[in-house]
Design a protein around this motif. Structure first.
Motif, PDB file in Angstrom:
ATOM      1  N   THR A 614       0.614  -0.997  -0.569  1.00  0.00           N
ATOM      2  CA  THR A 614       0.343   0.063  -0.298  1.00  0.00           C
ATOM      3  C   THR A 614       0.647   1.139   0.070  1.00  0.00           C
ATOM      4  OG1 THR A 614      -0.290  -0.239   2.671  1.00  0.00           O
ATOM      5  CG2 THR A 614      -1.959  -1.255   0.679  1.00  0.00           C
ATOM      6  N   VAL A 615       1.957   1.050  -0.306  1.00  0.00           N
ATOM      7  CA  VAL A 615       2.968   2.128  -0.642  1.00  0.00           C
ATOM      8  C   VAL A 615       3.052   2.531  -1.672  1.00  0.00           C
ATOM      9  CG1 VAL A 615       5.472   2.744  -0.203  1.00  0.00           C
ATOM     10  CG2 VAL A 615       4.482   0.957   1.393  1.00  0.00           C
ATOM     11  N   PHE A 626       8.311   5.798   2.140  1.00  0.00           N
ATOM     12  CA  PHE A 626       8.677   6.805   1.334  1.00  0.00           C
ATOM     13  C   PHE A 626       9.100   5.838   0.042  1.00  0.00           C
ATOM     14  CE2 PHE A 626      12.698   7.574   0.510  1.00  0.00           C
ATOM     15  CZ  PHE A 626      13.520   7.374   1.875  1.00  0.00           C
ATOM     16  N   ASP A 627       9.385   4.438   0.408  1.00  0.00           N
ATOM     17  CA  ASP A 627      10.415   3.374  -0.536  1.00  0.00           C
ATOM     18  C   ASP A 627      10.177   1.636   0.395  1.00  0.00           C
ATOM     19  OD1 ASP A 627      11.230   2.269  -2.299  1.00  0.00           O
ATOM     20  OD2 ASP A 627      13.180   2.780  -2.427  1.00  0.00           O
ATOM     21  N   GLY A 650       0.139   2.943  -9.276  1.00  0.00           N
ATOM     22  CA  GLY A 650       0.480   3.973  -8.597  1.00  0.00           C
ATOM     23  C   GLY A 650       0.969   3.490  -7.379  1.00  0.00           C
ATOM     24  N   MET A 651       1.519   1.750  -6.978  1.00  0.00           N
ATOM     25  CA  MET A 651       1.028   1.189  -5.725  1.00  0.00           C
ATOM     26  C   MET A 651       2.978   0.404  -5.700  1.00  0.00           C
ATOM     27  SD  MET A 651      -0.104   2.281  -3.487  1.00  0.00           S
ATOM     28  CE  MET A 651      -1.495   3.201  -3.102  1.00  0.00           C
ATOM     29  N   TYR A 652       3.877   0.508  -5.183  1.00  0.00           N
ATOM     30  CA  TYR A 652       5.185  -0.548  -5.267  1.00  0.00           C
ATOM     31  C   TYR A 652       4.384  -2.090  -5.192  1.00  0.00           C
ATOM     32  CZ  TYR A 652       8.392   3.016  -5.189  1.00  0.00           C
ATOM     33  OH  TYR A 652       9.430   4.269  -4.951  1.00  0.00           O
ATOM     34  N   VAL A 653       5.008  -2.463  -6.486  1.00  0.00           N
ATOM     35  CA  VAL A 653       4.878  -4.373  -5.796  1.00  0.00           C
ATOM     36  C   VAL A 653       6.189  -4.829  -6.561  1.00  0.00           C
ATOM     37  CG1 VAL A 653       3.247  -6.282  -7.610  1.00  0.00           C
ATOM     38  CG2 VAL A 653       2.873  -3.975  -7.264  1.00  0.00           C
ATOM     39  N   GLY A 654       5.973  -6.696  -5.458  1.00  0.00           N
ATOM     40  CA  GLY A 654       7.037  -7.502  -5.473  1.00  0.00           C
ATOM     41  C   GLY A 654       6.727  -7.854  -6.643  1.00  0.00           C
TER      42      GLY A 654
END
Length: 699
Positions: A614-615, A626-627, A650-654
């Motif tokens: 959710t970042v 922020f990261d 718009g969100m970070y995904v691994g």
């Protein structure tokens, strides 16, 4: 050339000690010069020694010969044509050297024509200055030569057209002791001079070779090439003398006497006779009268009786003998169809029709005076030359009109026959189609065609390439596409095939080719206990039990069956006053399960797990986190997996990817980390355990 000799001699000891073979520096230079004379590529010469020095000497001596030849060409062009314009069309290294010498020679000729001194003070360079001075001095007047000879500026003197003497203005003459400091000879008052073919170097003591070919001072004739040598030069013919000739020291072609040098190939019974440019083999044995000698030296008898003018007189006959002939008186000779009577005095008619068969061999015979005539049976004709009855070949005389297919000649007649696939009809001339299928020549199916038949096979069989009649089973499993007919195993049967699946964990699909995985967790055929969760994998199942670590509690209820996308989460739940637990950055511990097949053809990375956060990807410091950092902590077997970070919505995904093929059966637990980073450092961390089960099968 002189500086090169000094340099090469100084390197002789180095070359001598570098390789095991005793190759002198002179041999290296001679090899390079010889190859330069035949215009070989100086940068790719075959090495005659492993020494680096020898290679350098080979290449430089080769280049020197090529440059001398190029420069000589330019000088001759300037002398013969008086212009160098034709060299402007190309810009190679060869034409550049040739043009330089041509231009410099034109400068010397211009100085000679304008009466200017040949030893000008222009800074033309060493080679250009030599060429310019040589062309200027060529056919120069005596006063010009004297001015050059006494010039103190170059400190050189021309002696006999080639010896260069160094003189200084001095009236006193001192005697030299030996050579003094001179390389060649001392001529008084410490003044050095050089031998013929050399010139004094600027140091006044050393001598260097004069390149007569470069200066155009050679006396080579047309068709000869000038080759510079140490202290002199030599002329070499550009065209060989040809077979049977050799080049003399005077550069002329001389006949080779193969008989004298024993280079002929005459046999022992022959003697050699030399001719211009060749030789002949003459037989040693001479044949007598009445014989002629062949090419191998054998004596062959001459038949004098077949000569155009017979040796015997009229009324005589000639009889040949070995080495001679005899003449005998001619006797009475009866013509054809006559013979001598019993007295031998006259010729009488022969009755050829007498006898059991007569002259006509079973045919009718009519005797004539001096001859006979045959009455031939049907199918025969009388040959007036051989006087016999000969069979008439009706098939040749009437082609295509007697038989429908093939005509075979017989004595006095003929008979018809048919080609394969036909039979002779009742009239003995035409042919009817033969139905070969009546005799069952094919192993399965037969189709009669006009004049032949065709065998064909049922589905699953193919016609034999050997006899074209037998049907052989098609092994569908062995075909190039056989590996794709069945998902697992292909079994050939007569005229067909069938597919099978692994014994456990799979069932054959309705199409008879594919294998469907059996979900033991759904069918209830698993062996998991009540405290375990059943997870279906390809070809089997696994009984899983997930326990949360200390200070963590499980979210959700324990299920008897775990789906592929289902995740079991444990959230940190610290005891009161447990500072260590509170400071532990790990916030959650999760478990998820994935089942994979063994890739038969692994061509590109496969994405298998997605870690969504959710970042926001474009957060700022005042918003806190922020990261995000993703890592694989444990369980990366053979480095077959990696994890990349990207942005979705718009969100970070691994994204966990399989980057290398894995051969099952194989089980591993990928321990993944998702760390939230803030401006103060690590905020909190989530641990995700991915239980990976790799099947040994590819379906």
């Amino acid at each position: 050339m002189g500086p090169w000799i000094v340099l090469l001699c100084s390197l002789f000891g180095v070359l001598h000690g570098q390789g095991g073979e005793q190759i002198s520096i002179e041999d290296c230079c001679k090899d390079g010069r010889d190859r330069g004379m035949v215009n070989e590529d100086c940068t790719a010469l075959p090495l005659i020694s492993a020494s680096t020095t020898c290679r350098i000497v080979q290449e430089q001596c080769c280049v020197t010969v090529l440059e001398d030849n190029m420069c000589t060409t330019g000088i001759n062009m300037a002398k013969d044509q008086g212009a160098c314009e034709m060299l402007f069309f190309t810009n190679t290294c060869e034409t550049k050297t040739t043009k330089t010498c041509c231009d410099c020679c034109l400068l010397g000729k211009a100085a000679q024509e304008q009466g200017l001194p040949c030893d000008h003070s222009l800074s033309l360079g060493y080679q250009c200055g030599l060429v310019s001075r040589a062309c200027c001095m060529d056919r120069a007047p005596d006063n010009q030569t004297t001015a050059i000879s006494t010039s103190n500026k170059e400190n050189e003197t021309i002696n006999d057209g080639s010896n260069v003497l160094s003189t200084e203005a001095s009236d006193a003459v001192n005697q030299c002791k030996g050579k003094g400091n001179c390389a060649h000879q001392c001529v008084g008052n410490g003044t050095c001079a050089c031998f013929k073919g050399y010139k004094l170097k600027p140091d006044g003591r050393s001598c260097e070779d004069i390149n007569e070919c470069l200066l155009g001072a050679s006396n080579c004739r047309g068709g000869e090439r000038c080759i510079n040598t140490e202290g002199s030069f030599r002329c070499q013919r550009e065209v060989s003398c040809g077979t049977g000739y050799e080049l003399t020291d005077s550069n002329n072609c001389k006949d080779i006497d193969e008989c004298e040098t024993a280079t002929h190939n005459c046999a022992l019974e022959f003697e050699c006779q030399n001719t211009q440019g060749s030789f002949r083999c003459r037989p040693k044995v001479k044949c007598g009268a009445g014989y002629i000698q062949d090419a191998l030296g054998n004596c062959i008898d001459i038949n004098e009786c077949v000569a155009q003018t017979g040796p015997c007189h009229s009324g005589q006959i000639c009889i040949n003998t070995v080495g001679s002939y005899t003449c005998k008186r001619n006797s009475v000779n009866c013509g054809r169809g006559y013979h001598l009577n019993e007295e031998g005095t006259r010729c009488v008619d022969i009755d050829e029709c007498k006898g059991p068969d007569g002259a006509c061999s079973g045919h009718g015979c009519i005797n004539l005076i001096g001859s006979f005539r045959c009455e031939c049976a049907t199918g025969y004709t009388f040959n007036s030359m051989s006087r016999v009855c000969e069979d008439i070949n009706e098939c040749r005389h009437y082609p295509g009109r007697l038989c429908a297919h093939k005509c075979d000649n017989t004595l006095g007649s003929y008979k018809c026959s048919c080609t394969t696939g036909f039979k002779l009809s009742g009239d003995g001339r035409n042919c009817d189609d033969l139905n070969e299928c009546d005799s069952n020549p094919c192993s399965q199916e037969c189709a009669n065609v006009y004049g032949s038949y065709q065998c064909y096979c049922r589905r699953g069989y193919q016609l034999s390439d050997i006899d074209g009649m037998t049907c052989e089973d098609i092994d569908e499993c062995a075909l190039p596409t056989g590996g794709h007919i069945c998902a697992y195993r292909c079994h050939n049967t007569p005229g067909s095939f069938h597919c099978t699946c692994p014994v456990n964990g799979y069932t054959l699909a309705p199409n008879g080719r594919s294998c469907h995985d059996v979900d033991e967790c759904v069918t209830g055929t698993h062996t998991c206990t009540e405290n375990q969760s059943c997870f279906n994998v390809q070809g089997g199942f696994r009984c899983l039990s997930f326990e949360c670590p200390t200070n963590y509690r499980r979210v959700g209820e324990t299920r008897t069956r775990v789906e592929r996308s289902e995740t079991i989460r444990c959230i940190k739940s610290c005891q009161p006053n447990d500072v260590t637990c509170v400071l532990d950055p790990v916030h959650t511990v999760s478990h998820t399960v994935i089942s994979m097949a063994t890739f038969r053809e692994f061509t590109r990375p496969e994405e298998i797990v997605f870690l969504r956060t959710t970042v926001p990807a474009y957060g700022s410091y005042h918003l806190g986190s922020f990261d995000v950092k993703f890592d694989i902590l444990e369980g990366n077997v053979e480095n077959a997996f990696d994890i990349i970070k990207r942005v979705e919505n718009g969100m970070y995904v691994g994204v966990v990817r399989q980057v290398k093929p894995l051969i099952g059966p194989l089980n591993t637990v990928l321990k993944l980390s998702s760390s939230n980073l803030t401006s103060q450092g690590l905020s909190h961390q989530n641990i995700i355990n991915v239980h990976v089960f790799v099947s040994e099968f590819w379906f």
